[in-house]
Scaffold this motif. Structure first.
Motif, PDB file in Angstrom:
ATOM      1  N   GLY A 125       0.805  -1.214   0.000  1.00 53.94           N
ATOM      2  CA  GLY A 125       0.000   0.000   0.000  1.00 53.94           C
ATOM      3  C   GLY A 125       0.834   1.258   0.000  1.00 53.94           C
ATOM      4  N   GLY A 184       2.403   1.178  -3.781  1.00 48.85           N
ATOM      5  CA  GLY A 184       1.461   1.098  -4.897  1.00 48.85           C
ATOM      6  C   GLY A 184       1.534  -0.190  -5.689  1.00 48.85           C
ATOM      7  N   GLN A 190      -0.113  -2.981  -4.864  1.00 45.47           N
ATOM      8  CA  GLN A 190      -1.157  -3.856  -4.340  1.00 45.47           C
ATOM      9  C   GLN A 190      -1.857  -4.680  -5.419  1.00 45.47           C
ATOM     10  N   PHE A 237       7.369   7.731  -3.894  1.00 43.73           N
ATOM     11  CA  PHE A 237       6.647   6.569  -4.396  1.00 43.73           C
ATOM     12  C   PHE A 237       7.123   6.257  -5.809  1.00 43.73           C
ATOM     13  N   TYR A 291      -9.753   7.113  -3.675  1.00 40.92           N
ATOM     14  CA  TYR A 291      -9.049   7.579  -2.483  1.00 40.92           C
ATOM     15  C   TYR A 291     -10.092   7.955  -1.429  1.00 40.92           C
ATOM     16  N   TRP A 301      -3.338  11.330   0.559  1.00 39.50           N
ATOM     17  CA  TRP A 301      -2.638  11.360  -0.718  1.00 39.50           C
ATOM     18  C   TRP A 301      -1.170  10.976  -0.567  1.00 39.50           C
ATOM     19  N   HIS A 361      -0.660   4.766  -1.040  1.00 37.94           N
ATOM     20  CA  HIS A 361      -1.719   4.077  -1.770  1.00 37.94           C
ATOM     21  C   HIS A 361      -2.618   3.268  -0.843  1.00 37.94           C
ATOM     22  N   HIS A 362      -2.406   3.397   0.473  1.00 39.25           N
ATOM     23  CA  HIS A 362      -3.238   2.663   1.428  1.00 39.25           C
ATOM     24  C   HIS A 362      -4.708   3.027   1.277  1.00 39.25           C
ATOM     25  N   LEU A 411      -6.256   4.100  -1.492  1.00 38.26           N
ATOM     26  CA  LEU A 411      -6.807   3.896  -2.830  1.00 38.26           C
ATOM     27  C   LEU A 411      -7.489   2.533  -2.837  1.00 38.26           C
ATOM     28  N   GLN A 424      -9.369   6.493  -9.673  1.00 36.92           N
ATOM     29  CA  GLN A 424      -8.402   6.011 -10.656  1.00 36.92           C
ATOM     30  C   GLN A 424      -8.772   4.602 -11.087  1.00 36.92           C
ATOM     31  N   LEU A 450      -7.298   0.862 -11.568  1.00 37.39           N
ATOM     32  CA  LEU A 450      -6.262   0.066 -10.919  1.00 37.39           C
ATOM     33  C   LEU A 450      -6.237  -1.306 -11.579  1.00 37.39           C
TER      34      LEU A 450
END
Length: 652
Positions: free
Chosen positions: A99, A102, A104, A134, A508, A540, A543-544, A546, A614, A616
């Motif tokens: 996370g 990014g 995941q 990141f 998010y 932000w 990515h936890h 998202l 977004q 994914l």
């Protein structure tokens, strides 16, 4: 360790670049950059040397002062996503949460390894002076590679661009530290003992400052009386709840209290965390001779290029090594393994030999990008074990593999220039005959994977329909076309499917729920929790937050951007940005605790802006999971494999 001015080896004079071939243009300074950036590359700025933390091994230091917010180097590193390990204890001290990085989409229980700043920096809860960026994501599109035509796709990581950034002003000579997070140290109390956290150091700094002022006001106190005052404070605090970590770092002498007050507790306890630049040059090894760029080698992805001229025989880069007793660590353990490549992508960045089961992973900056010279005559660097005092202090090269634990501590490899390397020239080694043969067989037998659903076939132009989620995000977030920029609802997709099956929508959203709120659950129906989207700054930073989500409704806010009225595209874009969405959120793999949406919950969030949504990649759909993706270790030279390690019978 090398003793020249730049640690790792002497540099060629600048005029050596005047004879460079065309490939050296890969390292030109951007036209809009200032001359300082080019000058910065002329001397080594990052060194690998003994950490100031006892028993922590090697660490990275800066030989140049760094302003807060500035990049520590002019280059970046990859991350490797690792999926569903059957045993992650070997890499536990180095891995990053999926996370955070990014990754995941790469597995139900994915983690990340980020060589360079993500692995070579030690952690300190008070002296942490570096933030890690990141990674960016690129399925090869930016490298003009695609799964429909390129056998190299799936053989290199799509996560790249990881940098270290100064979070404070950093003096020249400083050891570089990350903040590993409190949970890292809490989980290792049985190994590391009680670790003071940032607030503990801050409290101790205040105590030391107050004692220094007290001693200054009372010069008549004897040393014994002053020490007695410190002992009284320690005795009083020792019985207090929650102060054990502060007590563990309290000053024990007057001089210690004065020093803590002057430079801070943490720095005073680790005085060697600030070395002289001369010490680094004499005892360290240059770790920023390389810079990452798109490789000149077909199908290779990104490559490592010389940041400055490097003389023949000089060290291009040092590389601490992780050690694995055999390659079983890299077996893919998820159910889909039958249709995947069978081995973790990380294996392609590791070194091995046909006569030993041992596998090694180097983790210093940029060395993961060093590629194979298709013609061995084009190689300009080679591998060897280091003759540094940091290498093999435990005598591992003389021990049978069965006596070596899977932690790799103490092994240090070097990439050495076999001829003069010009600034901007790609650094290449020979991966060995086994790797060459494996790659040749892969290319000859490779066939592109079938197009994914729902399309299932190429379009009229013969184009493969697969487009990674990152490209869909680029199209939609930056598009002037309403059809792209608007996110479709679940109902719209059911009526007329547009989105591929290989990615999902994600939002998010910060969600925490108190378990005490479930008194009214139990009638068999799910509890519907309705929330208004909140723009939290921390959301932000990783990515936890998202989370997978379904788009339930889309509403248009009627305000107009007056500045855009004369620009049709801008007006459309302004209007689209005012769409807000109602979504239902779900869990990321591994979500636990108060962040987890329970089976009996339907969490509905309204007011979600377009920028918080977004696409994914769905689990196991990215290139690294393609069936038949290339996997093979890089070959260690014969002379690097001692007899004690040769535990494989190559005749069978």
């Amino acid at each position: 360790a090398a003793g020249d001015d730049d640690g790792g080896g002497a540099c060629l004079p600048d005029e050596s670049s005047s004879n460079a071939d065309d490939d050296s243009s890969s390292l030109e300074v951007d036209a809009d950059s200032d001359s300082d950036a080019e000058e910065d590359r002329s001397t080594c700025g990052i060194y690998l040397a003994e950490s100031s933390i006892p028993n922590a091994g090697l660490a990275l230091y800066t030989s140049k002062a760094r302003a807060s917010g500035s990049d520590l180097s002019f280059t970046s590193d990859p991350c490797m996503a690792i999926s569903d390990l059957h045993d992650e204890t070997i890499i536990l001290d180095y891995e990053w949460d999926a996370g955070t990085m990014g990754t995941q989409s790469e597995g139900y229980e994915a983690v990340s390894l980020c060589p360079g700043y993500g692995m070579a920096l030690n952690g300190h809860m008070n002296l942490h002076n570096v933030d890690l960026s990141f990674p960016k994501t690129d399925n090869g599109v930016g490298l003009d590679l695609h799964r429909s035509k390129d056998p190299g796709v799936g053989a290199f990581s799509r996560y790249y661009g990881v940098k270290g950034t100064a979070r404070v002003d950093i003096p020249a000579g400083s050891e570089l530290f990350l903040n590993y997070g409190e949970s890292y140290f809490k989980d290792r109390t049985d190994i590391l003992g009680v670790t003071p956290f940032e607030e503990d150091f801050a409290r101790n700094d205040r105590i030391a400052t107050e004692f220094a002022a007290f001693f200054d006001r009372h010069p008549e106190l004897t040393d014994s009386q002053s020490a007695g005052a410190l002992d009284m404070l320690r005795d009083a605090m020792s019985g207090a709840i929650g102060l054990s970590k502060v007590v563990s770092i309290l000053p024990r002498t007057v001089n210690e209290a004065l020093r803590f007050a002057e430079v801070g507790t943490a720095r005073a306890m680790l005085p060697e965390s600030l070395r002289s630049v001369e010490w680094l040059k004499e005892n360290g090894m240059c770790a920023d001779n390389l810079i990452e760029r798109t490789s000149n080698i077909p199908q290779a992805g990104r490559g490592a290029f010389a940041a400055r001229g490097i003389e023949q025989g000089a060290i291009v880069a040092p590389a601490p090594m992780m050690y694995f007793s055999d390659a079983s660590f890299f077996d893919l353990s998820y159910d889909e393994a039958a249709r995947g490549p069978g081995k973790q992508l990380m294996l392609n960045y590791c070194y091995g030999h046909p006569e030993t089961t041992a596998v090694f992973f180097p983790y210093s900056p940029v060395v993961s990008y060093i590629n194979h010279a298709n013609d061995p005559a084009d190689a300009n660097a080679m591998l060897r074990w280091s003759d540094s005092s940091h290498h093999d202090r435990r005598g591992l090269l003389k021990q049978p593999l069965g006596n070596i634990s899977d932690d790799g501590g103490g092994l240090l490899m070097e990439y050495v220039a076999t001829r003069d390397i010009r600034p901007g020239e790609e650094v290449l080694i020979d991966y060995g005959p086994e790797w060459r043969e494996a790659w040749k067989e892969h290319v000859e037998s490779w066939t592109p994977p079938p197009p994914p659903p729902p399309e299932g076939e190429e379009d009229e132009g013969g184009n493969h329909p697969y487009t990674p989620a990152v490209e869909w995000n680029n199209r939609t977030l930056h598009s002037d076309l309403r059809d792209w920029a608007v996110i479709r609802t679940v109902e719209e997709e059911e009526d007329d499917k547009t989105y591929p099956d290989y990615f999902i929508t994600a939002c998010y959203v910060s969600y925490f729920r108190d378990f005490d709120d479930y008194d009214d659950v139990g009638d068999g129906a799910n509890k519907v929790i309705e929330l208004e989207w909140d723009d939290e700054e921390y959301m932000w930073t990783g990515h936890h937050y998202l989370r997978p989500c379904d788009i339930l409704e889309r509403d248009l806010v009627v305000e107009t951007n007056e500045e855009s009225e004369d620009d049709t595209a801008a007006a459309d874009r302004a209007e689209e940005e005012r769409y807000i969405y109602t979504v239902q959120i779900y869990n990321l793999p591994g979500t636990v605790g108060a962040e987890k949406v329970q089976d009996f919950e339907d969490v509905i969030v309204s007011g979600v802006p377009r920028r918080a949504i977004q696409f994914l990649d769905d689990l196991y759909t990215t290139d690294q999971h393609l069936e038949g993706a290339f996997r093979h270790v890089i070959g260690l030279p014969d002379e690097m494999v001692p007899e004690a390690w040769r535990n494989k019978n190559t005749d069978t």
